[in-house]
Design a protein around this motif. Structure first.
Motif, PDB file in Angstrom:
ATOM      1  N   TRP A   1      -3.008 -14.179  45.259  1.00  0.00           N
ATOM      2  CA  TRP A   1      -2.235 -15.025  46.177  1.00  0.00           C
ATOM      3  C   TRP A   1      -1.167 -14.191  46.895  1.00  0.00           C
ATOM      4  CZ3 TRP A   1       2.912 -17.172  46.103  1.00  0.00           C
ATOM      5  CH2 TRP A   1       3.099 -18.208  47.025  1.00  0.00           C
TER       6      TRP A   1
ATOM      7  N   ASN B   1      -0.283  -9.997  52.988  1.00  0.00           N
ATOM      8  CA  ASN B   1      -1.273  -9.404  53.876  1.00  0.00           C
ATOM      9  C   ASN B   1      -1.480  -7.914  53.598  1.00  0.00           C
ATOM     10  OD1 ASN B   1      -3.149  -9.724  55.801  1.00  0.00           O
ATOM     11  ND2 ASN B   1      -1.744  -9.769  57.543  1.00  0.00           N
TER      12      ASN B   1
ATOM     13  N   LYS C   1      -2.632 -12.194  49.643  1.00  0.00           N
ATOM     14  CA  LYS C   1      -2.834 -12.962  50.886  1.00  0.00           C
ATOM     15  C   LYS C   1      -1.508 -13.232  51.585  1.00  0.00           C
ATOM     16  CE  LYS C   1      -6.182 -15.695  48.719  1.00  0.00           C
ATOM     17  NZ  LYS C   1      -6.726 -17.010  48.469  1.00  0.00           N
ATOM     18  N   VAL C   2      -0.480 -13.560  50.812  1.00  0.00           N
ATOM     19  CA  VAL C   2       0.837 -13.863  51.405  1.00  0.00           C
ATOM     20  C   VAL C   2       1.399 -12.635  52.109  1.00  0.00           C
ATOM     21  CG1 VAL C   2       3.233 -14.525  50.886  1.00  0.00           C
ATOM     22  CG2 VAL C   2       1.357 -15.707  49.749  1.00  0.00           C
TER      23      VAL C   2
END
Lengths: 232, 405
Positions: A91, A97, A94-95
């Motif tokens: 996670w 990047n 993704k946050v």
């Protein structure tokens, strides 16, 4: 072009009638490593939260560089107890990047491979701290604020963290609040000392080093305590 | 959008990683299954017997007799399961200090909306489970009233919208260890409001009764589209979400007061809307064609009907069901339930009043009600015979969905 990334001018914070921070002014220069030290209740965490814009302040002004992005590792954070370590890291990937390669590198660096399938609530204090540090250090932010980064870590990993922070400090701006001499030594270029909401020292760390050229938090406290007693 | 979904995704995974979520899921499935079993049994008994009373006719409709009782357990879900699962949505982030990390990566609006979407989706898991319990029955029997389902869907959507946003708001303003208790106490208050407002007469309690699910919930389960309530729920939900976002941004009280003022103004406008439609295929919530045609002639006259019936009796429920049929079609008829013990009137008397003209009856029957309303409004005696219950064409979908196994 501004040399600073963040500048605080005469910041005052009140809780009721009590002044938690009194006229604090400081400058965090680009690509510098600054350490904030002080006894318990000095207002360190409040100052950090004000710097990050997490809580309001009563007086003064904060100047931020235009493109400032901040990552933060809070003290005593429980993260998300029911999430697994692997999900949390994916996670975060993704946050922030970031690439999988970088994530795997950090997992390796922080020795978390064995714990990926565990739920966060079952991690020991030291491994929880590593996870909190990863989420702050892994991104592309240009200012990283760490509140007590070595809390709960074993002595071996504290030395490793010292190296990690030294390397990151070469490219990014670090602001560390710590009581740990191991973390401050070789890492902090500038020291700010806070006592009872007042800034009592703001200068290069070399000035505070002892005769052996080392920075010991105990020495610093004793020195300022003695100076204050003499002044009284 | 990507950032919004990142918040929702984390929230969903975090919730479904908790044991308590599965505990409630299992409890809900068992409870809903048991309710379905009971409803099916009652429905079979009704269908096998000659149906005479209008209430039983309603129960004999599969949508009302089986689907409605099953979905009625959602009330319990909203009031008890929601707070247990969602009440610490924001307060736990503050307690665990993760909120500070989130705030540096996401805008407050994203945080609130992301969490809201997650909980709305999670609440629909329960809706889908209920639907799946019904699935074998619906498709086995061969028909489903799509209008009724459509009504259920947006009805629950609007209730979830309000409830989730309200719980998020409470979670943002209360400390971690209190947020669950505050949400639960608030919900118990709502649950007990109907009884409390009977004992203590306070205007604000009546207002809360209108705002919170009782009336609206009843409309949804009966298949009545209620525009005023939908708008009210959506506006209230948006207001709570916005207030949550303002609080998380540490904004001053001025903005909060401004938002509440705008909300009150919108409520005043919305309260003027009185648009209700019977969404069911067979128009089971509508008056007969005869009553509608007759009463249209006197719809300008304000008629008062006093029912001297004590609340919560069997007669009260029959009267309430009949009143709702009139309320759906006419705005000029005002009903009052009066406890007969407080007056010298006979128990069960229904009094029709227009200016100086009065008429009373003991029957709770559509033809008698229509005759009396027409009489007090026009002064003319007529005899009403209701031969056909259903009127008009279906409001939305004009065909029944027919699926055979």
């Amino acid at each position: 072009m501004n040399k600073y990334i963040l500048k605080l001018k005469n910041i005052t914070k009140l809780y009721g009638n009590q002044e938690i921070l009194k006229n604090i002014s400081l400058t965090i220069e680009k690509n510098s490593t600054t350490a904030l030290i002080g006894p318990n209740g000095a207002g360190k965490s409040t100052l950090i939260k004000i710097m990050l814009g997490l809580i309001p302040y009563d007086e003064g002004k904060i100047f931020r560089e235009k493109d400032i992005t901040v990552a933060y590792a809070p003290e005593e954070c429980k993260l998300y107890p029911d999430l697994s370590v692997s999900y949390f890291l994916k996670w975060i990937k993704k946050v922030k990047n970031i690439s999988l390669k970088k994530l795997l590198m950090y997992i390796n660096l922080f020795e978390l491979e064995k714990y990926l399938n565990k739920k966060i609530k079952f991690l020991s204090k030291g491994y929880l701290r590593r996870l909190i540090l990863i989420q702050a250090l892994i991104g592309n932010e240009n200012l990283i604020v760490l509140d007590e980064p070595s809390d709960g870590l074993d002595i071996e990993f504290k030395f490793k963290l010292q190296e990690i922070l030294r390397n990151i400090g070469k490219e990014k701006t670090l602001f560390i609040c710590s009581h740990e001499s191991i973390i401050l030594n070789k890492v902090a270029k500038k020291i700010i000392i806070l006592n009872k909401g007042e800034k009592i020292f703001d200068g290069v760390s070399a000035k505070l080093k002892n005769s052996e050229g080392k920075l010991y938090i105990e020495d610093i406290y004793m020195r300022f305590k003695n100076e204050k007693t003499m002044a009284n | 959008m990507k950032k919004l979904w990142l918040i929702s995704e984390k929230e969903i995974i975090e919730t479904i990683s908790k044991r308590v979520f599965y505990l409630f899921l299992i409890f809900f499935i068992i409870y809903a299954g048991y309710l379905n079993f009971l409803s099916l049994e009652i429905y079979t008994n009704i269908s096998n017997n000659t149906v005479t009373s209008p209430q039983l006719i309603m129960s004999a409709d599969p949508n009302q007799g089986i689907i409605a009782p099953l979905f009625s357990n959602f009330f319990l879900f909203f009031l008890l399961i929601f707070p247990i699962i969602f009440s610490t949505a924001i307060s736990s982030e503050k307690e665990n200090k993760t909120f500070d990390i989130l705030k540096l990566n996401f805008n407050e609006n994203y945080l609130v909306i992301g969490k809201f979407i997650a909980y709305l989706l999670l609440s629909f898991i329960f809706f889908i489970i209920t639907f799946m319990i019904l699935f074998p029955y619906i498709f086995g029997k061969g028909f489903v009233d799509i209008n009724y389902f459509f009504n259920l869907f947006y009805g629950f959507f609007s209730i979830s919208l309000l409830w989730v946003s309200l719980i998020l708001f409470i979670s943002a303003i209360s400390p971690y260890y209190l947020s669950f208790y505050i949400v639960l106490s608030f919900n118990i208050l709502i649950l007990g409001l109907d009884f409390i407002s009977d004992i203590i007469k306070l205007p604000f309690l009546d207002y809360l009764r209108v705002i919170f699910p009782y009336n609206y919930y009843d409309n949804i389960l009966k298949g009545i589209f209620n525009l005023k309530m939908i708008l009210l729920y959506i506006i209230s939900g948006i207001m709570f979400l916005y207030l949550t976002s303002i609080i998380l941004k540490n904004k001053k009280y001025k903005k909060i007061i401004f938002v509440i003022l705008i909300y009150i103004i919108s409520i005043i406008f919305i309260s003027k809307i009185n648009y209700k439609k019977d969404f069911t295929f067979n128009k089971i919530n509508s008056l007969s064609e005869t009553s509608i045609k007759l009463l249209k002639k006197v719809k300008q006259k304000k008629i008062i009907i006093n029912l001297y019936i004590k609340r919560y009796g069997a007669k009260y429920q029959t009267a309430l069901d009949l009143i709702k049929l009139y309320e759906l079609s006419f705005n000029n008829i005002k009903f009052n339930f009066i406890n007969p013990e407080t007056t010298n009137k006979e128990y069960g008397i229904v009094e029709f009043i227009y200016k100086n003209r009065k008429k009373d009856t003991l029957s709770i029957d559509e033809s008698i009600f229509t005759e009396n309303i027409y009489y007090v409004a026009s002064g003319k005696h007529i005899k009403v015979h209701i031969v056909k219950k259903n009127v008009g064409k279906p409001f939305f979908f004009r065909k029944k969905l027919k699926i055979l196994l």
